[in-house]
Design an enzyme around this catalytic site. Structure first.
Site, PDB file in Angstrom:
ATOM      1  N   TYR A  97       0.844  -1.204   0.000  1.00 23.15           N
ATOM      2  CA  TYR A  97       0.000   0.000   0.000  1.00 23.15           C
ATOM      3  C   TYR A  97       0.874   1.247   0.000  1.00 23.15           C
ATOM      4  CZ  TYR A  97      -3.307   3.580   1.442  1.00 23.15           C
ATOM      5  OH  TYR A  97      -4.061   4.720   1.484  1.00 23.15           O
ATOM      6  N   HIS A 153      -6.326  15.089  -4.892  1.00 21.75           N
ATOM      7  CA  HIS A 153      -6.595  15.458  -3.505  1.00 21.75           C
ATOM      8  C   HIS A 153      -6.593  16.970  -3.272  1.00 21.75           C
ATOM      9  CE1 HIS A 153      -6.212  11.228  -2.847  1.00 21.75           C
ATOM     10  NE2 HIS A 153      -6.281  11.331  -1.530  1.00 21.75           N
ATOM     11  N   ASN A 188       0.118  12.792   3.573  1.00 23.09           N
ATOM     12  CA  ASN A 188      -0.429  11.961   4.640  1.00 23.09           C
ATOM     13  C   ASN A 188       0.195  12.368   5.971  1.00 23.09           C
ATOM     14  OD1 ASN A 188      -1.122   9.425   6.205  1.00 23.09           O
ATOM     15  ND2 ASN A 188      -1.980   8.951   4.201  1.00 23.09           N
ATOM     16  N   TYR A 219     -17.163  37.238  41.821  1.00 19.12           N
ATOM     17  CA  TYR A 219     -16.401  36.091  41.325  1.00 19.12           C
ATOM     18  C   TYR A 219     -15.426  36.466  40.214  1.00 19.12           C
ATOM     19  CZ  TYR A 219     -19.381  32.693  43.805  1.00 19.12           C
ATOM     20  OH  TYR A 219     -20.025  31.939  44.742  1.00 19.12           O
ATOM     21  N   ARG A 257     -12.540  37.646  42.262  1.00 17.17           N
ATOM     22  CA  ARG A 257     -12.056  36.715  43.280  1.00 17.17           C
ATOM     23  C   ARG A 257     -11.625  35.374  42.679  1.00 17.17           C
ATOM     24  NH1 ARG A 257     -15.918  34.203  47.335  1.00 17.17           N
ATOM     25  NH2 ARG A 257     -17.299  35.819  46.524  1.00 17.17           N
ATOM     26  N   PHE A 270      -1.568   8.917  11.375  1.00 18.35           N
ATOM     27  CA  PHE A 270      -2.104  10.106  10.717  1.00 18.35           C
ATOM     28  C   PHE A 270      -3.368  10.635  11.390  1.00 18.35           C
ATOM     29  CE2 PHE A 270      -3.572   6.257   8.461  1.00 18.35           C
ATOM     30  CZ  PHE A 270      -4.898   6.290   8.866  1.00 18.35           C
ATOM     31  N   GLU A 315     -12.292   4.591   5.331  1.00 19.21           N
ATOM     32  CA  GLU A 315     -11.881   5.566   6.351  1.00 19.21           C
ATOM     33  C   GLU A 315     -13.147   5.939   7.139  1.00 19.21           C
ATOM     34  OE1 GLU A 315      -9.776   8.597   4.170  1.00 19.21           O
ATOM     35  OE2 GLU A 315      -8.456   7.108   3.252  1.00 19.21           O
TER      36      GLU A 315
END
Length: 528
Positions: free
Chosen positions: A57, A87, A203, A287, A290, A347, A433
């Protein structure tokens, strides 16, 4: 570009501050010889796997749901180029100059570990882009934070191929040109990617990590400014610093809480204003005064938690697959006698995403308590008698600083709108994925929240300095006096109504550019 010595990159020691220096100050970088040796060794391992001819791969198969598609040897290089082109599908605004530079230096550094298997020429092309201020045009939206920040990194990588666009800095300013022209101007030829290199370039978590590094740097600066603003507000509203006594915080020793309490005490040291009402009848402050150490401290701890993850991620291998020396892995891993290739999940951006979401929430709370302190300087129902309504010398005819609080409230509403965690997975790639981190979305949300919170704190600085105009005859503390002077160096007192948008912008720049930090470190050398 800066004349400072270059930062040495070795894949193992890049820091948050160095990322900020490259991104903001134009620091140059250099690659150590040991890192170059690691890159060359990694490439040799890739070549040995290719020579063996097994299906691996990222080297000779398709990607995502196409993992089982075997690529013929004569098309392996085309596969890597097509990967970058396909991509580059981002959208939204372009990343800013500093965001692109952060992305570049983090991408370069992680390749130097040698586990991604790129050739040395790829490293040198990235190095040249950083050092010659060639900034690829990168669209900000499109990353899912697994298999990393794919789309933004693909936009960056297009320029290495002589495609896409880049902003090139020169003597006549910045010019947007084609990727091919950008490379020509710095003496580079377009790359022809080899096996594994396209996947190695896109990647990983480098956009998330670069943005997170800038967020850590900016948030730490903002926390110091918030402590300073809160200390000045405490002082000019005749509040007490007793709640910052170390004895209180020793009983609940959260590091951030103790640090903010120390800052308030240090900033108000020698304050005649604080001393003037030490024995007054008031039992407790509100508050927002404080509980400053507890709220600011929780935000500090959220920043520290993110810093820990970023420190790891800056020098981590987040590629997939990872190319190991054979002796480093179980013999069952695919590869050869000298190399092993393993698919993993480094990744995935979850280690950053969750901490970024947490910081976004913490910064929103920081803005909320700052806005409440603004109200205590303006609101006639709660402010001290020495302060006129809305801090105007002639309230009624004039509105004073009534509307800057509106702005702070509007900014706070926007911070709260970012409150839903971005880490909500949407399966992609045909279900291969099926769980992604959305870490880049988290990082972009944190950056937006930082800007808004910075502006809320700027409104507090604006109002606290104006409130100081109505405290007569008493000196500020050593730190709060310096904070007041820093504000007055960029914003004059409000004698009559005027537009205040420029004043808020000026104070936001004072904080964001680190000039208030410089003042604090000059006068309070142990400020945290």
């Amino acid at each position: 570009m800066t004349d400072s010595p270059p930062i040495s990159l070795d894949g193992t020691s890049l820091t948050v501050d160095e990322v900020a220096a490259v991104a903001r100050d134009g620091r140059r970088v250099a690659v150590t010889e040991s890192a170059r040796e690691a890159v060359r060794a990694g490439r040799e391992r890739v070549e040995s796997v290719l020579d063996a001819g097994d299906a691996v791969y990222g080297l000779n198969t398709g990607f995502g749901d196409l993992v089982d598609t075997r690529i013929p040897p004569d098309e392996v290089d085309d596969l890597q180029t097509n990967l970058i082109r396909s991509h580059a599908a981002g959208t939204g605004r372009d990343l800013s100059r500093e965001e692109v530079r952060a992305l570049l230096v983090v991408r370069l550094n992680t390749l130097l570990r040698g586990y991604s298997g790129v050739r040395e020429v790829v490293v040198d092309h990235l190095l040249t882009l950083v050092n010659h201020a060639v900034h690829p045009v990168v669209r900000s939206r499109g990353s899912l934070g697994a298999s990393g920040d794919l789309a933004p990194l693909a936009h960056l990588s297009l320029v290495l191929l002589g495609e896409g666009e880049a902003d090139v800095e020169g003597g006549s300013g910045t010019e947007r040109v084609s990727g091919a022209e950008a490379l020509r101007r710095v003496g580079l030829d377009p790359l022809t990617l080899r096996a594994k290199e396209g996947l190695a370039l896109i990647n990983g978590t480098q956009l998330t990590t670069g943005l997170a590094a800038l967020a850590v740097f900016d948030a730490e600066r903002l926390l110091r400014a918030a402590d300073a603003a809160g200390a000045l507000t405490t002082e000019v509203t005749m509040g007490s610093t007793a709640a910052c006594d170390p004895a209180i915080h020793d009983l609940r020793p959260h590091p951030g809480q103790s640090a903010s309490a120390r800052n308030v005490k240090r900033l108000t040291r020698d304050s005649e204003i604080v001393e003037s009402h030490r024995n007054c009848d008031r039992v407790q402050d509100a508050y927002s005064i404080r509980c400053l150490p507890q709220v600011h401290g929780a935000a500090r701890d959220a920043v520290s938690h993110l810093r820990e993850a970023v420190a790891v991620e800056l020098n981590a291998v987040t590629d997939n697959p990872i190319v190991f020396p054979r002796e480093a892995l179980d013999a069952r891993a695919s590869g050869t006698d000298t190399a092993a290739v393993v698919s993993g999940g480094n990744f995935h951006g979850a280690p950053l995403a969750h901490r970024l979401d947490s910081l976004t929430a913490a910064l929103t709370d920081l803005a909320a308590i700052s806005e409440r302190r603004v109200d205590r300087t303006l609101n006639p129902s709660v402010q001290e008698s020495h302060l006129p309504p809305f801090l105007s010398p002639d309230s009624g005819v004039r509105s004073g600083y009534m509307i800057p609080q509106y702005t702070a409230a509007a900014l706070l509403a926007e911070c709260r709108s970012e409150g839903r965690p971005a880490t909500d997975s949407t399966p992609v790639s045909g279900g291969q994925e099926d769980h992604v981190s959305m870490s880049a979305t988290s990082a972009l949300a944190t950056r937006r929240t930082l800007d808004r919170a910075r502006r809320v704190v700027s409104v507090e600085l604006l109002c606290a300095a104006q409130a100081a105009e109505f405290v007569d005859g008493l000196n500020h503390g050593v730190g709060t006096g310096a904070v007041y002077d820093a504000v007055r160096a960029v914003v004059p007192p409000l004698d009559e109504d005027r537009p205040s948008h420029g004043d808020i912008d000026a104070l936001a720049a004072l904080v964001g550019e680190g000039r208030l930090d410089s003042v604090l470190f000059d006068v309070v050398d142990d400020v945290e």
